[in-house]
Design a protein around this motif. Structure first.
Motif, PDB file in Angstrom:
ATOM      1  N   PHE A  39      33.111  49.256  48.529  1.00 28.78           N
ATOM      2  CA  PHE A  39      31.717  49.668  48.728  1.00 28.78           C
ATOM      3  C   PHE A  39      31.421  50.957  47.959  1.00 28.78           C
ATOM      4  N   LYS A  40      32.337  51.902  48.018  1.00 29.27           N
ATOM      5  CA  LYS A  40      32.144  53.163  47.292  1.00 29.27           C
ATOM      6  C   LYS A  40      32.012  52.906  45.789  1.00 29.27           C
ATOM      7  N   THR A  41      32.877  52.055  45.240  1.00 27.46           N
ATOM      8  CA  THR A  41      32.812  51.724  43.816  1.00 27.46           C
ATOM      9  C   THR A  41      31.440  51.171  43.448  1.00 27.46           C
ATOM     10  N   LEU A  42      30.943  50.260  44.261  1.00 28.99           N
ATOM     11  CA  LEU A  42      29.644  49.651  43.993  1.00 28.99           C
ATOM     12  C   LEU A  42      28.510  50.649  44.204  1.00 28.99           C
ATOM     13  N   ASP A  43      28.645  51.486  45.214  1.00 30.20           N
ATOM     14  CA  ASP A  43      27.607  52.461  45.539  1.00 30.20           C
ATOM     15  C   ASP A  43      27.429  53.497  44.428  1.00 30.20           C
ATOM     16  N   LEU A  44      28.491  53.755  43.682  1.00 32.35           N
ATOM     17  CA  LEU A  44      28.424  54.747  42.606  1.00 32.35           C
ATOM     18  C   LEU A  44      27.911  54.163  41.295  1.00 32.35           C
ATOM     19  N   MET A  45      27.642  52.873  41.278  1.00 29.72           N
ATOM     20  CA  MET A  45      27.132  52.238  40.062  1.00 29.72           C
ATOM     21  C   MET A  45      25.618  52.386  39.968  1.00 29.72           C
ATOM     22  N   ASP A  46      25.143  52.835  38.823  1.00 27.17           N
ATOM     23  CA  ASP A  46      23.697  53.000  38.611  1.00 27.17           C
ATOM     24  C   ASP A  46      22.966  51.667  38.632  1.00 27.17           C
ATOM     25  N   PHE A 123      33.189  27.154  49.503  1.00 27.40           N
ATOM     26  CA  PHE A 123      32.267  28.119  50.111  1.00 27.40           C
ATOM     27  C   PHE A 123      31.780  29.181  49.134  1.00 27.40           C
ATOM     28  N   TYR A 124      32.550  29.451  48.094  1.00 21.42           N
ATOM     29  CA  TYR A 124      32.257  30.598  47.237  1.00 21.42           C
ATOM     30  C   TYR A 124      31.913  30.169  45.816  1.00 21.42           C
ATOM     31  N   ASP A 125      30.962  30.897  45.234  1.00 21.23           N
ATOM     32  CA  ASP A 125      30.596  30.660  43.838  1.00 21.23           C
ATOM     33  C   ASP A 125      31.662  31.226  42.904  1.00 21.23           C
ATOM     34  N   PHE A 126      32.235  32.359  43.278  1.00 24.55           N
ATOM     35  CA  PHE A 126      33.409  32.860  42.565  1.00 24.55           C
ATOM     36  C   PHE A 126      34.275  33.651  43.518  1.00 24.55           C
ATOM     37  N   ILE A 127      35.553  33.788  43.152  1.00 23.84           N
ATOM     38  CA  ILE A 127      36.520  34.496  43.987  1.00 23.84           C
ATOM     39  C   ILE A 127      37.216  35.546  43.136  1.00 23.84           C
ATOM     40  N   SER A 128      37.294  36.754  43.667  1.00 20.83           N
ATOM     41  CA  SER A 128      37.965  37.859  42.988  1.00 20.83           C
ATOM     42  C   SER A 128      39.444  37.820  43.349  1.00 20.83           C
ATOM     43  N   ILE A 129      40.293  37.605  42.355  1.00 24.26           N
ATOM     44  CA  ILE A 129      41.733  37.492  42.583  1.00 24.26           C
ATOM     45  C   ILE A 129      42.388  38.805  42.157  1.00 24.26           C
ATOM     46  N   GLN A 133      39.496  47.113  41.278  1.00 23.60           N
ATOM     47  CA  GLN A 133      39.033  47.689  40.029  1.00 23.60           C
ATOM     48  C   GLN A 133      38.263  46.708  39.146  1.00 23.60           C
ATOM     49  N   LEU A 134      38.558  45.407  39.270  1.00 25.23           N
ATOM     50  CA  LEU A 134      37.935  44.454  38.369  1.00 25.23           C
ATOM     51  C   LEU A 134      36.453  44.226  38.678  1.00 25.23           C
ATOM     52  N   LEU A 135      36.001  44.558  39.901  1.00 18.66           N
ATOM     53  CA  LEU A 135      34.633  44.237  40.298  1.00 18.66           C
ATOM     54  C   LEU A 135      33.579  45.088  39.599  1.00 18.66           C
ATOM     55  N   GLU A 136      33.939  46.282  39.189  1.00 14.20           N
ATOM     56  CA  GLU A 136      32.955  47.132  38.517  1.00 14.20           C
ATOM     57  C   GLU A 136      32.448  46.452  37.233  1.00 14.20           C
ATOM     58  N   LYS A 137      33.357  45.897  36.440  1.00 14.01           N
ATOM     59  CA  LYS A 137      32.963  45.211  35.214  1.00 14.01           C
ATOM     60  C   LYS A 137      32.134  43.968  35.523  1.00 14.01           C
ATOM     61  N   VAL A 138      32.526  43.252  36.573  1.00 16.58           N
ATOM     62  CA  VAL A 138      31.822  42.031  36.952  1.00 16.58           C
ATOM     63  C   VAL A 138      30.390  42.334  37.345  1.00 16.58           C
ATOM     64  N   PHE A 139      30.196  43.346  38.165  1.00 14.83           N
ATOM     65  CA  PHE A 139      28.845  43.666  38.626  1.00 14.83           C
ATOM     66  C   PHE A 139      27.983  44.280  37.527  1.00 14.83           C
ATOM     67  N   LYS A 140      28.614  45.013  36.652  1.00 18.83           N
ATOM     68  CA  LYS A 140      27.878  45.551  35.504  1.00 18.83           C
ATOM     69  C   LYS A 140      27.333  44.400  34.650  1.00 18.83           C
ATOM     70  N   PHE A 141      28.180  43.386  34.456  1.00 20.23           N
ATOM     71  CA  PHE A 141      27.761  42.224  33.680  1.00 20.23           C
ATOM     72  C   PHE A 141      26.630  41.473  34.374  1.00 20.23           C
ATOM     73  N   ILE A 142      26.776  41.244  35.684  1.00 19.79           N
ATOM     74  CA  ILE A 142      25.742  40.508  36.423  1.00 19.79           C
ATOM     75  C   ILE A 142      24.417  41.257  36.367  1.00 19.79           C
ATOM     76  N   PHE A 160      36.150  36.255  32.862  1.00 18.92           N
ATOM     77  CA  PHE A 160      36.602  37.585  33.272  1.00 18.92           C
ATOM     78  C   PHE A 160      38.002  37.486  33.873  1.00 18.92           C
ATOM     79  N   GLU A 161      38.858  38.411  33.492  1.00 15.16           N
ATOM     80  CA  GLU A 161      40.198  38.449  34.074  1.00 15.16           C
ATOM     81  C   GLU A 161      40.116  38.662  35.577  1.00 15.16           C
TER      82      GLU A 161
END
Length: 513
Positions: A39-46, A123-129, A133-142, A160-161
């Motif tokens: 949550f903190k990682t996502l919260d700090l994203m502009d 149930f899920y459209d995608f799964i983070s394996i 750390q990998l989610l910051e790049k994913v959300f930036k892309f989305i 995405f890796e």
């Protein structure tokens, strides 16, 4: 009340809204370091506005129609029942195939889906394996591609890796690991947390002991230790806001500078009282100085894991621990002033015999005899085979066998007034099913949820599905082994553990049989 220990960005101009969900009540969510760290990682994203959502959330700042992505942090297999309830609560179609352009993209991450996501894939459209750390790049892309269609986004996300998009089948996915260069620690202190106002810091990740049953060891290779000075600085900063400190890790006391960390906390407690807790201690750690520090910091009990009652069986499961070491650790804890100790044990381990069960009973009785007045509590779990461990393809002990062992242990411990708590055999069998199924169990899980999500529902729906032949093409290795010669187990497309390490460990324990 909440206190943020990081500077929030107030003047953001987000491109998308995100709900980050925890499939349990708020008090559990606010005690989950993994959930809060992401949550903190996502919260700090502009680029995004992120909102926390729990199973007991009453109101939200964002309406569901304005949410682009909804993610779930899942720790346990049984969390899927609450995930379903939360999707229903917000009128989100349960299956990915049923969602349209106006529905949020639904994803999940966490231990429950990392090792074997197959049972939950619909149930899920995608799964983070992997780790966060990998989610910051994913959300930036989305966020930067928010106007793409759902299908276009998912098609690109599969590149995405560390991201698995189930609709594209079993393509190779590497489990992504963080370097643990920066502290992973409580970002928000809350009086609503299960661990009220407690600052938790992860001092290491993984475990070099590599017990053959332990998914925390095998899914976290290599072991990573946080730099000592960063630990000390983080604790020092946290003590400005709270006096409750918890050290987290599968092998906390194995940190190279563990004694220095304890000395630091000890010195801090001389200035102002510090409440210290440690997730669990090594059972071979006869460190009276450590125990005295724990006592000084208000801890009355400690926790260790011996896993098996006999040294023979401990060698088979690769638990490097002797009875002599257990006795020494208990003695050190008692002499340091602790009131008691909680001991984790498992039954139903591979190649377990009646002699191993008796060895545990004898050990428990003798420990009490030699440490009169010291409190012992035994937490006794049922072994569940997990993917990506050396025991991933073994047979799980069946209900009748486990029940027989449980009743025998209960009878003998009760005679000596030794406290114990057994895990539910039936619930552990459910967990085993959800851990190692080779295909989606979506329809089964949905029906179980419709029937109340209780143990009775799991059993009744299971029988109904079997009678109707709905499981005929699904291999569910709950109480059956996978073929020992089979190289490509169903979850092998998740590249989490070097195959040669698994094979070597299997050879080592087979040589002991």
């Amino acid at each position: 009340m909440e206190r943020f220990l990081y500077p929030q960005k107030i003047d953001k101009h987000p491109k998308i809204n995100v709900w980050f969900a925890f499939p349990a009540i708020e008090s559990f969510a606010m005690a989950s370091l993994g959930y809060l760290s992401i949550f903190k990682t996502l919260d700090l994203m502009d680029e995004i506005f992120v909102e926390r959502v729990y199973a007991d959330t009453k109101t939200t700042r964002c309406a569901i129609k304005d949410v682009k992505v909804m993610g779930f942090s899942t720790s346990f297999e049984i969390d899927i029942l609450t995930v379903i309830k939360m999707l229903k609560k917000y009128d989100i179609p349960l299956k990915s195939s049923q969602r349209g352009e106006n529905d949020p993209i639904i994803f999940a991450g966490g231990p429950a889906v990392n090792a074997n996501p197959l049972p939950y894939q619909e149930f899920y459209d995608f799964i983070s394996i992997g780790e966060g750390q990998l989610l910051e790049k994913v959300f930036k892309f989305i966020a930067e591609n928010k106007d793409l269609s759902r299908e276009e986004l998912l098609e690109k996300l599969k590149n995405f890796e560390g991201i698995w998009v189930p609709k594209y089948g079993k393509y190779r996915v590497n489990l992504i690991r963080d370097n643990l260069v920066e502290p992973v620690a409580t970002p928000i202190l809350s009086d609503k947390s299960f661990f009220k106002d407690t600052y938790v810091i992860e001092v290491e990740r993984g475990c070099p002991k590599m017990c053959n049953f332990c998914i925390a060891s095998w899914m976290n290779i290599p072991v990573r230790f946080l730099e000592t000075q960063k630990i000390l600085d983080s604790i020092s900063n946290a003590l400005q806001y709270t006096n409750k400190i918890a050290l987290l890790g599968a092998y906390v006391a194995g940190h190279p500078d563990f004694e220095k960390i304890i000395d630091f906390i000890n010195e801090k407690s001389k200035i102002s009282p510090v409440e210290l807790s440690i997730s669990s201690l090594r059972a071979d750690l006869a460190d009276e100085k450590l125990f005295k520090t724990l006592v000084k910091c208000g801890q009355k009990h400690a926790t260790i894991a011996i896993e098996a009652g006999s040294e023979r069986l401990r060698k088979i499961i690769n638990k490097d621990l002797t009875n002599e070491q257990i006795y020494a650790t208990v003695k050190a804890a008692r002499e340091a002033g602790l009131k008691g100790i909680k001991i984790y044990v498992m039954i139903g381990l591979p190649y377990e015999t009646d002699e191993d069960i008796q060895a545990f009973i004898d050990l428990a009785i003798d420990l009490k005899k030699q440490n009169r007045g010291f409190e012992f509590t035994y937490s006794i779990a049922n072994f569940i085979p997990k993917a990506h461990t050396p025991f991933e393809n073994v047979e799980m002990d069946n209900f009748k066998s486990l029940e027989k062992k449980m009743l025998y242990i209960m009878k003998n411990l009760r005679k000596k007034n030794i406290a114990f708590r057994f895990a539910s055999i039936e619930w552990d069998l459910v967990q085993a099913v959800l851990s190692r199924a080779d295909k989606s169990l979506a329809d089964y899980i949905i029906e179980v949820c419709e029937r109340g999500g209780n143990l009775g529902a799991f059993k009744h729906v299971w029988r109904e599905f079997c009678d109707k032949g709905r499981f005929k093409d699904i291999k569910v290795a709950a109480i059956m082994p996978y073929d020992n010669t089979k190289k490509n187990l169903p979850w092998a497309f998740i590249k989490a553990v070097p195959q040669d390490l698994l094979e070597n460990s299997r050879k080592n324990y087979m040589a002991l049989i």
